[in-house]
Write a protein that holds these residues in place. Structure first.
Motif, PDB file in Angstrom:
ATOM      1  N   ARG A  14       0.783  -1.006   0.115  1.00  7.31           N
ATOM      2  CA  ARG A  14       0.419   0.039  -0.024  1.00  7.31           C
ATOM      3  C   ARG A  14       1.183   1.195  -0.239  1.00  7.31           C
ATOM      4  NH1 ARG A  14      -3.295  -1.295   4.160  1.00  7.31           N
ATOM      5  NH2 ARG A  14      -4.840  -1.869   2.428  1.00  7.31           N
ATOM      6  N   VAL A  15       0.149   2.107  -0.674  1.00  3.62           N
ATOM      7  CA  VAL A  15       1.672   3.506  -1.030  1.00  3.62           C
ATOM      8  C   VAL A  15       0.338   4.758  -0.436  1.00  3.62           C
ATOM      9  CG1 VAL A  15       2.406   4.816  -2.248  1.00  3.62           C
ATOM     10  CG2 VAL A  15       2.693   2.550  -3.434  1.00  3.62           C
ATOM     11  N   LEU A  16       1.063   5.249  -0.002  1.00  9.60           N
ATOM     12  CA  LEU A  16       0.266   6.475   0.744  1.00  9.60           C
ATOM     13  C   LEU A  16       1.002   7.746  -0.344  1.00  9.60           C
ATOM     14  CD1 LEU A  16      -1.985   7.246   2.540  1.00  9.60           C
ATOM     15  CD2 LEU A  16       0.501   8.752   4.000  1.00  9.60           C
ATOM     16  N   ASP A  17       0.087   8.591  -1.094  1.00  6.66           N
ATOM     17  CA  ASP A  17       0.670   9.385  -2.308  1.00  6.66           C
ATOM     18  C   ASP A  17       0.810  11.055  -2.270  1.00  6.66           C
ATOM     19  OD1 ASP A  17       1.595  10.703  -4.837  1.00  6.66           O
ATOM     20  OD2 ASP A  17       0.233   9.673  -6.380  1.00  6.66           O
ATOM     21  N   LEU A  18       1.412  11.226  -1.744  1.00  9.80           N
ATOM     22  CA  LEU A  18       1.474  12.679  -1.058  1.00  9.80           C
ATOM     23  C   LEU A  18       2.070  13.783  -2.417  1.00  9.80           C
ATOM     24  CD1 LEU A  18       2.558  12.631   2.817  1.00  9.80           C
ATOM     25  CD2 LEU A  18       0.306  12.443   2.074  1.00  9.80           C
ATOM     26  N   THR A  19       2.274  12.761  -3.373  1.00  6.59           N
ATOM     27  CA  THR A  19       2.732  13.550  -5.090  1.00  6.59           C
ATOM     28  C   THR A  19       1.417  14.780  -6.049  1.00  6.59           C
ATOM     29  OG1 THR A  19       2.826  12.206  -6.541  1.00  6.59           O
ATOM     30  CG2 THR A  19       4.430  12.828  -4.284  1.00  6.59           C
ATOM     31  N   ARG A  20       2.139  15.649  -6.229  1.00  4.31           N
ATOM     32  CA  ARG A  20       1.405  16.303  -8.064  1.00  4.31           C
ATOM     33  C   ARG A  20       1.718  16.741  -8.787  1.00  4.31           C
ATOM     34  NH1 ARG A  20       3.677  18.558  -3.527  1.00  4.31           N
ATOM     35  NH2 ARG A  20       3.583  20.480  -3.414  1.00  4.31           N
ATOM     36  N   VAL A  21       0.949  16.313  -9.557  1.00  2.28           N
ATOM     37  CA  VAL A  21       1.775  17.181 -10.786  1.00  2.28           C
ATOM     38  C   VAL A  21       2.184  15.809 -11.859  1.00  2.28           C
ATOM     39  CG1 VAL A  21       3.231  18.725 -12.179  1.00  2.28           C
ATOM     40  CG2 VAL A  21       2.131  19.556  -9.888  1.00  2.28           C
ATOM     41  N   LYS A  40      -3.990   8.401  -3.144  1.00  2.00           N
ATOM     42  CA  LYS A  40      -3.778  10.202  -3.212  1.00  2.00           C
ATOM     43  C   LYS A  40      -4.191  10.724  -3.032  1.00  2.00           C
ATOM     44  CE  LYS A  40      -3.845  12.932  -7.875  1.00  2.00           C
ATOM     45  NZ  LYS A  40      -2.331  13.119  -7.512  1.00  2.00           N
ATOM     46  N   VAL A  41      -2.965  11.455  -2.052  1.00  2.00           N
ATOM     47  CA  VAL A  41      -3.487  12.741  -0.715  1.00  2.00           C
ATOM     48  C   VAL A  41      -4.202  14.031  -1.722  1.00  2.00           C
ATOM     49  CG1 VAL A  41      -3.675  14.073   1.142  1.00  2.00           C
ATOM     50  CG2 VAL A  41      -2.789  11.453   1.190  1.00  2.00           C
ATOM     51  N   GLU A  42      -5.075  14.605  -1.702  1.00  2.00           N
ATOM     52  CA  GLU A  42      -4.819  15.411  -2.537  1.00  2.00           C
ATOM     53  C   GLU A  42      -5.709  17.471  -1.989  1.00  2.00           C
ATOM     54  OE1 GLU A  42      -6.133  15.393  -6.627  1.00  2.00           O
ATOM     55  OE2 GLU A  42      -7.303  14.013  -6.779  1.00  2.00           O
ATOM     56  N   ARG A  43      -5.710  18.255  -2.018  1.00  2.38           N
ATOM     57  CA  ARG A  43      -6.650  19.185  -0.871  1.00  2.38           C
ATOM     58  C   ARG A  43      -7.685  19.838  -1.685  1.00  2.38           C
ATOM     59  NH1 ARG A  43      -3.690  23.727  -4.107  1.00  2.38           N
ATOM     60  NH2 ARG A  43      -3.792  22.223  -5.645  1.00  2.38           N
ATOM     61  N   PRO A  44      -8.308  19.627   0.005  1.00  5.20           N
ATOM     62  CA  PRO A  44      -9.654  19.978  -0.594  1.00  5.20           C
ATOM     63  C   PRO A  44     -10.105  20.691  -1.258  1.00  5.20           C
ATOM     64  CG  PRO A  44      -9.148  18.742   2.582  1.00  5.20           C
ATOM     65  CD  PRO A  44      -8.010  19.336   1.621  1.00  5.20           C
ATOM     66  N   GLY A  45     -11.523  20.032  -1.526  1.00  5.62           N
ATOM     67  CA  GLY A  45     -11.755  21.678  -2.926  1.00  5.62           C
ATOM     68  C   GLY A  45     -10.907  22.032  -4.769  1.00  5.62           C
ATOM     69  N   ALA A  46      -9.481  21.824  -4.182  1.00  9.43           N
ATOM     70  CA  ALA A  46      -8.751  21.961  -5.342  1.00  9.43           C
ATOM     71  C   ALA A  46      -8.296  20.195  -6.298  1.00  9.43           C
ATOM     72  CB  ALA A  46      -7.646  23.216  -5.097  1.00  9.43           C
TER      73      ALA A  46
END
Length: 412
Positions: A14-21, A40-46
């Motif tokens: 299991r991978v916790l992905d805090l990356t973007r782009v 994939k962890v993402e910012r709420p609303g964006a």
């Protein structure tokens, strides 16, 4: 969640992905293709910045644009998306709780930023000693540029790629040129994937986790390959040759009557076949052009003659004739021609997956072909926060009331 197939390579990871782009998500997508459960962890609303990097956007079943940019779709299949404000104490605790259920953390925050949140490697390995933690930055965790932001375009220039890419300086249009895709991002994602797999193998043997420091500039310098060693061996910096070759003639592109082709003549015999096919055997008999060293010396005389010869026929006529003659050649396809190519179709490179907003999304399948543990292609790129409730309930045991409270506070 769609459960990973027991036949995947990484179905136990299991991978916790805090990356973007792109660089980090590309690594995470590779791991997801191989069966890992990627959260994939993402910012709420964006969410991930690339969700809005359009047009083009994915269209829904009525033909209207959704909020999913094609750029985002390219690097995020096979993942589950949760929204989480990691700048809040509650969000930081959720990350720590999730880490207890994860084998790998991927992140591409600025150097030192996660330490402010207590989510850096040293903090997280205190609660999960066998954690594999991979940081992706422009310049790495140390050195005088460590705190600079890293952008692929800039890295292509700094790392030497643009010094050898582009038309010759003495020809029209000459000068430095970037690649048409973000190659340093993509290659960093590929190297990060390899490093994560190596670290997991080490962990499986020893029980020891580790920290991985991936830098775009390091990768760009490394992928200069033979051009870098040419310089290190000779002290002479390579220059731009456009679509030509510094040591072989003709080995370049030519314009046909209706497009362009690549001709890659590797020896004098192939050269003779090439000009014979074009009705110009005299260009092989001419001592100025008979051997490759002479063709290189007389490049500026020969290439215009060959260009005139090639221009007289269509792209397909040349390809048919040169393939029959045994001269290496190929088309320069637009992407519509790529996906119409019978070999690309036979290999199934176009992938259609069901999508909750569009009904179906067309993607490119993983090129990894594995006989025993093939990549999985059963989950489309997730909608923003699509799996928040699912993941918090499944891994952390939170009920609907607890999740609603977090949502009301803007934590998720």
């Amino acid at each position: 969640m769609t459960p990973p197939s027991p036949k995947t390579s990484l179905g136990h990871i299991r991978v916790l992905d805090l990356t973007r782009v792109l660089a980090g998500p590309w690594c995470a997508q590779n791991l997801a293709d191989l069966g890992a459960d990627v959260i994939k962890v993402e910012r709420p609303g964006a969410g991930d910045d690339t969700r809005s990097w359009g047009p083009p956007y994915l269209r829904d079943q009525d033909g209207n644009d959704t909020t999913e940019a094609a750029y985002y779709l390219a690097a995020n299949r096979g993942k589950r998306s949760i929204t989480l404000d990691i700048s809040s104490p509650e969000g930081q605790q959720i990350v720590r709780d999730l880490v207890l259920h994860c084998d790998v953390v991927l992140e591409n925050y600025k150097v030192g930023q996660l330490k402010k949140y207590g989510l850096d490697y040293e903090s997280l390995r205190a609660i999960r000693p066998d954690l594999v933690f991979c940081s992706v930055t422009g310049f790495g965790q140390d050195g005088p540029y460590a705190h600079r932001p890293g952008y692929d375009f800039i890295i292509q220039g700094m790392g030497g790629f643009m010094s050898i890419t582009g038309e010759r300086d003495d020809l029209p249009g000459g000068g430095p040129q970037k690649a048409g895709i973000a190659i340093s991002d993509l290659m960093t994602g590929m190297y990060a994937s390899i490093a994560v797999l190596a670290a997991l193998t080490h962990r499986d043997r020893t029980g020891e986790g580790q920290y991985i420091d991936m830098a775009l500039l390091d990768v760009q310098v490394a992928m200069m390959a033979n051009m870098a060693t040419n310089f290190l061996s000779s002290g002479n910096a390579p220059v731009r040759w456009g679509n030509a070759h510094p040591n072989i003639v003709p080995y370049q592109t030519f314009a046909t009557a209706d497009g362009h082709i690549i001709v890659a003549v590797g020896n004098d015999g192939q050269y003779r076949k090439f000009v014979n096919a074009g009705g110009r055997p005299d260009l092989a008999d001419d001592p100025r052009f008979a051997t490759n060293p002479e063709r290189v010396r007389n490049r500026d005389l020969l290439v215009p003659l060959l260009a005139h010869m090639v221009k007289a026929r269509t792209k397909q006529e040349w390809i048919d004739q040169l393939e029959q003659a045994g001269v290496p050649c190929g088309p320069i396809n637009r992407l519509d021609e790529v996906f119409d190519n019978p070999q690309v179709q036979a290999r199934g490179m176009k992938l259609a997956l069901p999508h909750p907003a569009a009904g179906q999304v067309n993607l490119v399948r993983s090129p990894m072909r594995m006989s025993a543990t093939p990549p999985r292609h059963d989950m489309p790129p997730p909608m923003l926060g699509q799996h928040t409730d699912e993941v918090l309930a499944e891994l952390l045991g939170q009920d609907a009331q607890q999740i609603a409270a977090l949502r009301a506070k803007g934590v998720v």
